[in-house]
Design a protein around this motif. Structure first.
Motif, PDB file in Angstrom:
ATOM      1  N   GLY A   1      -1.777   1.597  10.226  1.00  0.00           N
ATOM      2  CA  GLY A   1      -2.362   1.961   8.939  1.00  0.00           C
ATOM      3  C   GLY A   1      -3.082   0.817   8.248  1.00  0.00           C
ATOM      4  N   VAL A   2      -2.851  -0.414   8.709  1.00  0.00           N
ATOM      5  CA  VAL A   2      -3.549  -1.579   8.158  1.00  0.00           C
ATOM      6  C   VAL A   2      -4.481  -2.164   9.214  1.00  0.00           C
ATOM      7  N   VAL A   3      -3.949  -2.340  10.421  1.00  0.00           N
ATOM      8  CA  VAL A   3      -4.719  -2.909  11.533  1.00  0.00           C
ATOM      9  C   VAL A   3      -5.288  -1.808  12.419  1.00  0.00           C
ATOM     10  N   ASN A   4      -4.522  -0.766  12.643  1.00  0.00           N
ATOM     11  CA  ASN A   4      -4.934   0.296  13.562  1.00  0.00           C
ATOM     12  C   ASN A   4      -4.731   1.673  12.954  1.00  0.00           C
TER      13      ASN A   4
ATOM     14  N   SER B   1      -3.542   3.706   1.213  1.00  0.00           N
ATOM     15  CA  SER B   1      -2.390   4.475   0.764  1.00  0.00           C
ATOM     16  C   SER B   1      -2.661   5.967   0.869  1.00  0.00           C
ATOM     17  N   ARG B   2      -1.729   6.657   1.514  1.00  0.00           N
ATOM     18  CA  ARG B   2      -1.807   8.124   1.608  1.00  0.00           C
ATOM     19  C   ARG B   2      -1.153   8.761   0.393  1.00  0.00           C
ATOM     20  N   SER B   3      -0.726   7.920  -0.530  1.00  0.00           N
ATOM     21  CA  SER B   3      -0.038   8.392  -1.727  1.00  0.00           C
ATOM     22  C   SER B   3      -0.780   7.868  -2.950  1.00  0.00           C
ATOM     23  N   LYS B   4      -0.543   8.474  -4.065  1.00  0.00           N
ATOM     24  CA  LYS B   4      -1.130   7.978  -5.307  1.00  0.00           C
ATOM     25  C   LYS B   4      -0.240   6.903  -5.935  1.00  0.00           C
ATOM     26  N   GLN B   5       0.910   6.640  -5.331  1.00  0.00           N
ATOM     27  CA  GLN B   5       1.819   5.613  -5.823  1.00  0.00           C
ATOM     28  C   GLN B   5       1.267   4.228  -5.536  1.00  0.00           C
ATOM     29  N   THR B   6       1.572   3.274  -6.410  1.00  0.00           N
ATOM     30  CA  THR B   6       1.145   1.889  -6.184  1.00  0.00           C
ATOM     31  C   THR B   6       2.293   1.028  -5.680  1.00  0.00           C
ATOM     32  N   TYR B   7       3.525   1.489  -5.852  1.00  0.00           N
ATOM     33  CA  TYR B   7       4.725   0.796  -5.381  1.00  0.00           C
ATOM     34  C   TYR B   7       4.866  -0.608  -5.954  1.00  0.00           C
ATOM     35  N   GLY B   8       4.172  -0.894  -7.036  1.00  0.00           N
ATOM     36  CA  GLY B   8       4.260  -2.218  -7.649  1.00  0.00           C
ATOM     37  C   GLY B   8       3.422  -3.274  -6.980  1.00  0.00           C
ATOM     38  N   ALA B   9       2.488  -2.865  -6.117  1.00  0.00           N
ATOM     39  CA  ALA B   9       1.607  -3.841  -5.446  1.00  0.00           C
ATOM     40  C   ALA B   9       0.793  -4.605  -6.481  1.00  0.00           C
ATOM     41  N   ASP B  10       0.485  -5.841  -6.170  1.00  0.00           N
ATOM     42  CA  ASP B  10      -0.337  -6.650  -7.070  1.00  0.00           C
ATOM     43  C   ASP B  10      -1.751  -6.096  -7.183  1.00  0.00           C
ATOM     44  N   VAL B  11      -2.302  -5.634  -6.065  1.00  0.00           N
ATOM     45  CA  VAL B  11      -3.644  -5.043  -6.053  1.00  0.00           C
ATOM     46  C   VAL B  11      -3.692  -3.932  -5.016  1.00  0.00           C
ATOM     47  N   ILE B  12      -4.705  -3.083  -5.147  1.00  0.00           N
ATOM     48  CA  ILE B  12      -4.889  -1.952  -4.232  1.00  0.00           C
ATOM     49  C   ILE B  12      -6.346  -1.931  -3.791  1.00  0.00           C
ATOM     50  N   PHE B  13      -6.542  -1.779  -2.486  1.00  0.00           N
ATOM     51  CA  PHE B  13      -7.877  -1.672  -1.915  1.00  0.00           C
ATOM     52  C   PHE B  13      -7.887  -0.562  -0.872  1.00  0.00           C
ATOM     53  N   ASP B  14      -9.088  -0.082  -0.554  1.00  0.00           N
ATOM     54  CA  ASP B  14      -9.198   0.982   0.442  1.00  0.00           C
ATOM     55  C   ASP B  14      -8.818   0.514   1.839  1.00  0.00           C
ATOM     56  N   ASP B  15      -9.120  -0.751   2.154  1.00  0.00           N
ATOM     57  CA  ASP B  15      -8.847  -1.256   3.495  1.00  0.00           C
ATOM     58  C   ASP B  15      -8.795  -2.777   3.481  1.00  0.00           C
TER      59      ASP B  15
ATOM     60  N   LEU C   1      -8.872  -0.350  13.177  1.00  0.00           N
ATOM     61  CA  LEU C   1      -9.609   0.205  12.051  1.00  0.00           C
ATOM     62  C   LEU C   1     -10.888  -0.599  11.842  1.00  0.00           C
ATOM     63  N   LYS C   2     -11.872   0.048  11.296  1.00  0.00           N
ATOM     64  CA  LYS C   2     -13.168  -0.585  11.060  1.00  0.00           C
ATOM     65  C   LYS C   2     -13.013  -1.829  10.168  1.00  0.00           C
ATOM     66  N   GLY C   3     -13.629  -2.924  10.592  1.00  0.00           N
ATOM     67  CA  GLY C   3     -13.648  -4.154   9.807  1.00  0.00           C
ATOM     68  C   GLY C   3     -12.433  -5.038   9.968  1.00  0.00           C
TER      69      GLY C   3
END
Length: 177
Positions: free
Chosen positions: A11-14, A150-164, A33-35
């Motif tokens: 989900g992050v690398v592949n 993320s397949r969820s709308k939750q942030t889980y307390g992450a410092d930042v969120i990005f698409d990939d 995954l792309k990039g």
């Protein structure tokens, strides 16, 4: 002390849970995954150590063996090498989900083990994941955390969120000391 980026694998690398692949239980199921190759190469060139920390409960559940997991990781390394990227080390938990073992994320054992082995300052390092256990493991270790895909709308307390990972790269590079 070294600075590292810890990457969850699936989900992050592949790809995982896509139209092409559900789970990665064989090398032929592994698609970058792309990039990702370009992003890891940039992390390498910037002086970060790059580690994979991954729960692989499929071993404990009998869907694959540790030797098959090793061939998957060889395939991953080869695909990344073709793009000039490299992984410094890989840690995985082979136990079943819900086994409450010390190494399975959301616990931070894998991060601590790699940090000890490579003299990594966890407080200056970053954990990138796509699920809550990844973010919780990073937080427990004292890392900054990035949530991607993320397949969820939750942030889980992450410092930042990005698409990939590629979109997270500028933020990660800003934190290189």
């Amino acid at each position: 002390m070294n600075q590292a980026v810890f990457l969850d694998r699936d989900g992050v690398v592949n790809e995982v849970l896509t139209s092409r692949v559900k789970f990665v239980n064989k090398p032929r199921d592994f698609y970058l995954l792309k990039g990702v190759g370009e992003s890891i190469k940039c992390l390498n060139e910037s002086g970060f150590l790059v580690f994979i920390v991954t729960n692989q409960g499929g071993i404990g559940l009998g869907y694959m063996t540790e030797s098959i997991l090793e061939t998957i990781h060889i395939a991953m390394r080869e695909k990344l090498a073709k793009q000039g990227a490299m992984i410094d080390d890989i840690a995985y938990c082979s136990h079943k989900p819900n086994s409450d073992c010390p190494c399975r994320k959301p616990k931070a054992h894998m991060l601590h083990t790699l940090a000890d082995k490579y003299s990594v300052d966890l407080h200056q390092s970053i954990m990138v994941g796509d699920r809550e256990p990844d973010i919780l493991a990073g937080k427990e270790a004292g890392c900054r955390t990035v949530l991607v895909h993320s397949r969820s709308k939750q942030t889980y307390g992450a410092d930042v969120i990005f698409d990939d990972l590629k979109r997270a790269l500028p933020w990660i590079l800003q934190h290189k000391s």
